[in-house]
Design a protein around this motif. Structure first.
Motif, PDB file in Angstrom:
ATOM      1  N   PRO A  13       0.825  -1.218   0.000  1.00  0.00           N
ATOM      2  CA  PRO A  13       0.000   0.000   0.000  1.00  0.00           C
ATOM      3  C   PRO A  13       0.855   1.263   0.000  1.00  0.00           C
ATOM      4  CG  PRO A  13       0.132  -0.870   2.214  1.00  0.00           C
ATOM      5  CD  PRO A  13       0.896  -1.834   1.334  1.00  0.00           C
ATOM      6  N   ASP A  14       0.248   2.350  -0.458  1.00  0.00           N
ATOM      7  CA  ASP A  14       0.871   3.676  -0.365  1.00  0.00           C
ATOM      8  C   ASP A  14       0.466   4.382   0.916  1.00  0.00           C
ATOM      9  OD1 ASP A  14       2.184   3.841  -3.054  1.00  0.00           O
ATOM     10  OD2 ASP A  14       0.112   3.563  -3.719  1.00  0.00           O
ATOM     11  N   LEU A  15      -0.555   3.854   1.596  1.00  0.00           N
ATOM     12  CA  LEU A  15      -1.057   4.433   2.835  1.00  0.00           C
ATOM     13  C   LEU A  15      -1.830   3.360   3.583  1.00  0.00           C
ATOM     14  CD1 LEU A  15      -1.748   7.019   4.627  1.00  0.00           C
ATOM     15  CD2 LEU A  15      -3.815   7.200   3.254  1.00  0.00           C
ATOM     16  N   ILE A  16      -1.704   3.351   4.918  1.00  0.00           N
ATOM     17  CA  ILE A  16      -2.472   2.449   5.766  1.00  0.00           C
ATOM     18  C   ILE A  16      -3.346   3.289   6.695  1.00  0.00           C
ATOM     19  CG2 ILE A  16      -2.378   0.700   7.590  1.00  0.00           C
ATOM     20  CD1 ILE A  16       0.357  -0.135   6.469  1.00  0.00           C
ATOM     21  N   ILE A  17      -4.620   2.939   6.775  1.00  0.00           N
ATOM     22  CA  ILE A  17      -5.531   3.520   7.764  1.00  0.00           C
ATOM     23  C   ILE A  17      -5.923   2.391   8.700  1.00  0.00           C
ATOM     24  CG2 ILE A  17      -7.737   4.669   8.169  1.00  0.00           C
ATOM     25  CD1 ILE A  17      -7.570   5.791   5.333  1.00  0.00           C
ATOM     26  N   THR A  18      -5.598   2.507   9.980  1.00  0.00           N
ATOM     27  CA  THR A  18      -5.856   1.403  10.900  1.00  0.00           C
ATOM     28  C   THR A  18      -6.536   1.845  12.181  1.00  0.00           C
ATOM     29  OG1 THR A  18      -4.859  -0.449  12.110  1.00  0.00           O
ATOM     30  CG2 THR A  18      -3.538   1.557  11.924  1.00  0.00           C
ATOM     31  N   ASP A  19      -7.458   1.018  12.630  1.00  0.00           N
ATOM     32  CA  ASP A  19      -8.040   1.201  13.954  1.00  0.00           C
ATOM     33  C   ASP A  19      -6.985   0.820  14.994  1.00  0.00           C
ATOM     34  OD1 ASP A  19      -9.994   1.790  15.813  1.00  0.00           O
ATOM     35  OD2 ASP A  19     -10.838  -0.221  15.804  1.00  0.00           O
ATOM     36  N   LEU A  20      -7.185   1.249  16.231  1.00  0.00           N
ATOM     37  CA  LEU A  20      -6.253   0.888  17.298  1.00  0.00           C
ATOM     38  C   LEU A  20      -6.698  -0.362  18.045  1.00  0.00           C
ATOM     39  CD1 LEU A  20      -5.285   4.378  18.771  1.00  0.00           C
ATOM     40  CD2 LEU A  20      -3.842   2.838  17.449  1.00  0.00           C
ATOM     41  N   ARG A  21      -7.994  -0.476  18.288  1.00  0.00           N
ATOM     42  CA  ARG A  21      -8.521  -1.601  19.079  1.00  0.00           C
ATOM     43  C   ARG A  21      -8.999  -2.703  18.135  1.00  0.00           C
ATOM     44  NH1 ARG A  21      -6.895  -0.683  24.356  1.00  0.00           N
ATOM     45  NH2 ARG A  21      -7.357   1.468  24.957  1.00  0.00           N
ATOM     46  N   MET A  22      -8.238  -3.780  18.025  1.00  0.00           N
ATOM     47  CA  MET A  22      -8.604  -4.912  17.172  1.00  0.00           C
ATOM     48  C   MET A  22      -8.118  -6.205  17.809  1.00  0.00           C
ATOM     49  SD  MET A  22      -7.634  -3.498  13.349  1.00  0.00           S
ATOM     50  CE  MET A  22      -5.917  -3.177  13.824  1.00  0.00           C
ATOM     51  N   PRO A  23      -8.746  -7.344  17.482  1.00  0.00           N
ATOM     52  CA  PRO A  23      -8.284  -8.634  18.022  1.00  0.00           C
ATOM     53  C   PRO A  23      -7.027  -9.107  17.300  1.00  0.00           C
ATOM     54  CG  PRO A  23     -10.106  -8.978  16.500  1.00  0.00           C
ATOM     55  CD  PRO A  23      -9.963  -7.481  16.657  1.00  0.00           C
ATOM     56  N   ASN A  24      -6.392 -10.125  17.846  1.00  0.00           N
ATOM     57  CA  ASN A  24      -5.234 -10.805  17.238  1.00  0.00           C
ATOM     58  C   ASN A  24      -3.986  -9.926  17.174  1.00  0.00           C
ATOM     59  OD1 ASN A  24      -6.774 -13.184  16.793  1.00  0.00           O
ATOM     60  ND2 ASN A  24      -7.642 -12.255  14.939  1.00  0.00           N
TER      61      ASN A  24
END
Length: 233
Positions: A51-62
């Motif tokens: 990817p050229d950019l990542i958008i990620t949540d903070l609270r996730m499983p695993n």
């Protein structure tokens, strides 16, 4: 549609509604979108689709967003925007210190998110260019070898530390920079807890650079987090 518009964006969130909204919104702007439900899936996706950019949540499983930031930064400089909810200041700061570039607080507006995406991709394009001894951005002209600063063509005299701090800010425009990151970059890693150094230096810079230091337009405070440099037009 330009090649800039056709950048790859990886959205990482375990909430299906969020990923649907982001896919629709970003695709409508010409970006190519893939999604993952957690950090482990994101890393697997990145093996074959950089990817050229990542958008990620903070609270996730695993694997959560903080772990993902740390892992990605061992292998890549791809921009990362984290999604947080109000009240998550501590983990938000940890994510920024771990390598995230910016954050958007839920619930967020589409306009705010798109502005953050465009800014992150602009910074990525700038980083890909060789570092220049001259920084010309917005209202600022900075000649690093001569240690010369001009704001709207007016020369401003800075102390050595003020100059170093401004250069670091100007080389990371529109990006949230944490207190620890700024202290480490300008004062060294042994000074990351000395927030008073930074607060005083920022205050001096605002007095010298801002048209009205009580309503800053260039050096903005991100409460509990750090600062963001907006270079003007």
């Amino acid at each position: 549609m330009t090649n800039f518009d056709k950048r790859n964006i990886l959205v990482v969130d375990d909430e299906a509604q969020i990923t649907r909204v982001l896919r629709t919104t970003l695709s409508a702007q010409g970006y190519i979108i893939r999604t993952a439900a957690d950090g482990l899936q994101a890393l697997q996706e990145m093996k074959t689709w950089p990817p050229d950019l990542i958008i990620t949540d903070l609270r996730m499983p695993n694997m959560d967003g903080l772990q993902l930031c740390r892992k990605v930064r061992t292998e890549s400089g791809v921009p990362i925007i984290v999604l947080s909810v109000k009240g998550e200041e501590t983990i938000k700061v940890e994510a920024l210190d771990a390598g995230a570039d910016d954050y958007v607080t839920k619930p967020f507006s589409v306009n705010e998110l798109m502005a953050r995406v465009r800014a992150a991709l602009r910074r990525r394009s700038a980083v890909e260019q060789p570092e220049n001894p001259l920084v010309d951005i917005g209202d600022f002209h900075i000649d690093i070898p001569r240690r010369l600063v001009e704001v709207k063509n007016q020369e401003v005299h800075l102390t050595p530390k003020e100059f170093d701090l401004l250069v670091y800010l100007a080389r990371h425009p529109e990006k949230v920079l944490t207190h620890r990151a700024l202290l480490a970059a300008v004062w060294g890693p042994n000074s990351v807890e000395q927030t008073e150094y930074l607060r005083v230096c920022i205050g001096h810079l605002r007095k010298k650079l801002e048209p009205d230091e009580t309503v800053p337009r260039y050096i903005l405070t991100e409460p509990w987090v750090g600062y963001r440099f907006e270079p003007g037009t």
